[in-house]
Write a protein that holds these residues in place. Sequence first.
Motif, PDB file in Angstrom:
ATOM      1  N   PRO A 215       5.323  25.815  53.859  1.00  0.00           N
ATOM      2  CA  PRO A 215       6.773  25.694  54.040  1.00  0.00           C
ATOM      3  C   PRO A 215       7.238  24.253  54.097  1.00  0.00           C
ATOM      4  N   THR A 216       8.431  24.009  53.584  1.00  0.00           N
ATOM      5  CA  THR A 216       9.108  22.721  53.720  1.00  0.00           C
ATOM      6  C   THR A 216      10.545  23.016  54.125  1.00  0.00           C
ATOM      7  N   GLY A 217      11.168  22.030  54.696  1.00  0.00           N
ATOM      8  CA  GLY A 217      12.590  22.178  54.991  1.00  0.00           C
ATOM      9  C   GLY A 217      12.895  22.987  56.232  1.00  0.00           C
ATOM     10  N   ALA A 218      12.320  22.632  57.373  1.00  0.00           N
ATOM     11  CA  ALA A 218      12.601  23.339  58.617  1.00  0.00           C
ATOM     12  C   ALA A 218      14.056  23.138  59.028  1.00  0.00           C
ATOM     13  N   THR A 219      14.666  24.193  59.535  1.00  0.00           N
ATOM     14  CA  THR A 219      16.048  24.112  59.989  1.00  0.00           C
ATOM     15  C   THR A 219      16.226  23.001  61.020  1.00  0.00           C
ATOM     16  N   ALA A 220      15.226  22.831  61.879  1.00  0.00           N
ATOM     17  CA  ALA A 220      15.319  21.790  62.901  1.00  0.00           C
ATOM     18  C   ALA A 220      15.461  20.405  62.284  1.00  0.00           C
ATOM     19  N   ASP A 221      14.824  20.160  61.150  1.00  0.00           N
ATOM     20  CA  ASP A 221      14.946  18.865  60.492  1.00  0.00           C
ATOM     21  C   ASP A 221      16.386  18.601  60.072  1.00  0.00           C
ATOM     22  N   TYR A 222      17.000  19.593  59.440  1.00  0.00           N
ATOM     23  CA  TYR A 222      18.396  19.442  59.010  1.00  0.00           C
ATOM     24  C   TYR A 222      19.297  19.176  60.211  1.00  0.00           C
ATOM     25  N   CYS A 223      19.038  19.882  61.296  1.00  0.00           N
ATOM     26  CA  CYS A 223      19.877  19.738  62.483  1.00  0.00           C
ATOM     27  C   CYS A 223      19.739  18.340  63.072  1.00  0.00           C
ATOM     28  N   GLU A 224      18.507  17.855  63.166  1.00  0.00           N
ATOM     29  CA  GLU A 224      18.307  16.515  63.703  1.00  0.00           C
ATOM     30  C   GLU A 224      18.977  15.462  62.832  1.00  0.00           C
ATOM     31  N   MET A 225      18.900  15.619  61.523  1.00  0.00           N
ATOM     32  CA  MET A 225      19.532  14.646  60.645  1.00  0.00           C
ATOM     33  C   MET A 225      21.055  14.750  60.675  1.00  0.00           C
ATOM     34  N   ALA A 226      21.578  15.919  61.011  1.00  0.00           N
ATOM     35  CA  ALA A 226      23.023  16.040  61.218  1.00  0.00           C
ATOM     36  C   ALA A 226      23.455  15.203  62.413  1.00  0.00           C
TER      37      ALA A 226
ATOM     38  N   LEU B 200      22.711  20.323  54.594  1.00  0.00           N
ATOM     39  CA  LEU B 200      23.445  19.228  55.228  1.00  0.00           C
ATOM     40  C   LEU B 200      24.399  18.647  54.198  1.00  0.00           C
ATOM     41  N   LEU B 201      25.686  18.848  54.422  1.00  0.00           N
ATOM     42  CA  LEU B 201      26.719  18.464  53.468  1.00  0.00           C
ATOM     43  C   LEU B 201      27.373  17.158  53.873  1.00  0.00           C
TER      44      LEU B 201
END
Length: 475
Positions: free
Chosen positions: A240-251, A410-411
Amino acid sequence: MNLQHLFAGTGDRTVRYALSGAGGGFARTLLAQTPRIGQTPRIGRLAPAVLCDRDVERLREMLVELGYDAGRLRVCDGPDEVARTVEEGSVALVADGALLSAAPWDILVEATGSPADGYAMARAALTAGRHVAMVSKEVDSVAGLHLADLARDHGVVYSTADGDQPANLIALVTWAELLGLDIVAIGKSSEYDLVFDPATGTVTQLDTTVPAPELAGLLTLGSDPRATLAARAAAVTALPTGATADYCEMAVVATNTGFRPDTERLHYPVARIAELADVYALREDGGLLHRAGAVDVFSALRLPDEASFAGGVFVVVRTGDPVTWETLRGKGHVVSRDGRYAAIYLPYHLMGVETPVSLLSAVLHGRPSGGTDPRAHAVLAGRARRDLPAGTVLEMGGHHHDVTGVQAVLLRDEDAPADTAPLYLAAHATLGRDVRAGELITLGDLADAHPELLRAWSSGRASRTTRSSDPHASR
């Protein structure tokens, strides 16, 4: 900087904190470190006052295991009992977040990971004139801008927490900006390294091992870095790649720094540490980036005997004077092959072990660890992974707090329609109408969005939009 100078003269002050989600992994690391704070002369002490977790008996057992005096741990069911317990110097353990405010303390560490519960507790603390260190990125991605407004209005601090990746990256970025470095990209690694074993031709991510013999011929970037990165990605598609937590942290990082995604799914290159300066170059220089000012995540590829980057953060800068950076290359720093870019990184995060710095800074000096002027630079949103019929409940769960049937994205702020629903407002909500695969989840799709969170989202966006006035919006 010598941090002892920063906190000099505060040795007679004990900073008291409340902690929600106190039975979790992050909380444990903070609770384990707390008794060790203040052993250096002239540095203030730290102590827990009220700890909240749904399983208070398990929480009590953990505290005893960590060395806390069992006689000073009290399970409390009402506000008077909480107040008496803290007044006598003991620690109150509560299952109900509403009881947190029953006793005096200086700062709340919010670590539940629950968008609704975490927001309610943070809001209550700020409106009562108490500081908040926000560990729950799920809360911050929806209500962070509104909570920052509340903190300003009540003369207290709302901050990310040192030891967690968003605060660590914000610290690295602001250090680089202070030095006048020309930053092209910032980011972190995904949570778990990809460990390639040439002897077996396999790659391991946490507890999963899959065959990937092709990686043996892909351990260097070669003459076409983007082609190599594409081949590596194809070799590890079983992982797997692209954990939801990663997107959230970068937000959270985008909100606090103004750096924004280059693409909504992020690039997630499979890269080695020594390659970061080449990978995060602009496309005209052979890298991935369409534009400077990007926030991104990479999957760290390493061999079994190489050090980990999991949890680490980085900035990539343009080098400027070639002699300076060739000197630094000679000292082992990561400089691109053409000498135009360099990567500077911290290959760790220590969770709550580092958080005391944020707590002492907020309470003793009124200074946050996060950005000083957070803005709506990006939106953590979600696209339907498949057709989702009306009536679907978008459950949130798992280690990465995924939302059922929804792909995190992440937009950039200008790319997010006005009715885009933030991902963690959609969490636990029911769809009021059908949503087709690939469509963004919108506010109008949610039949029962949490009303307080919805108001917080709308209020924060209205007061801190970047579209018309923010100088970083061109990134």
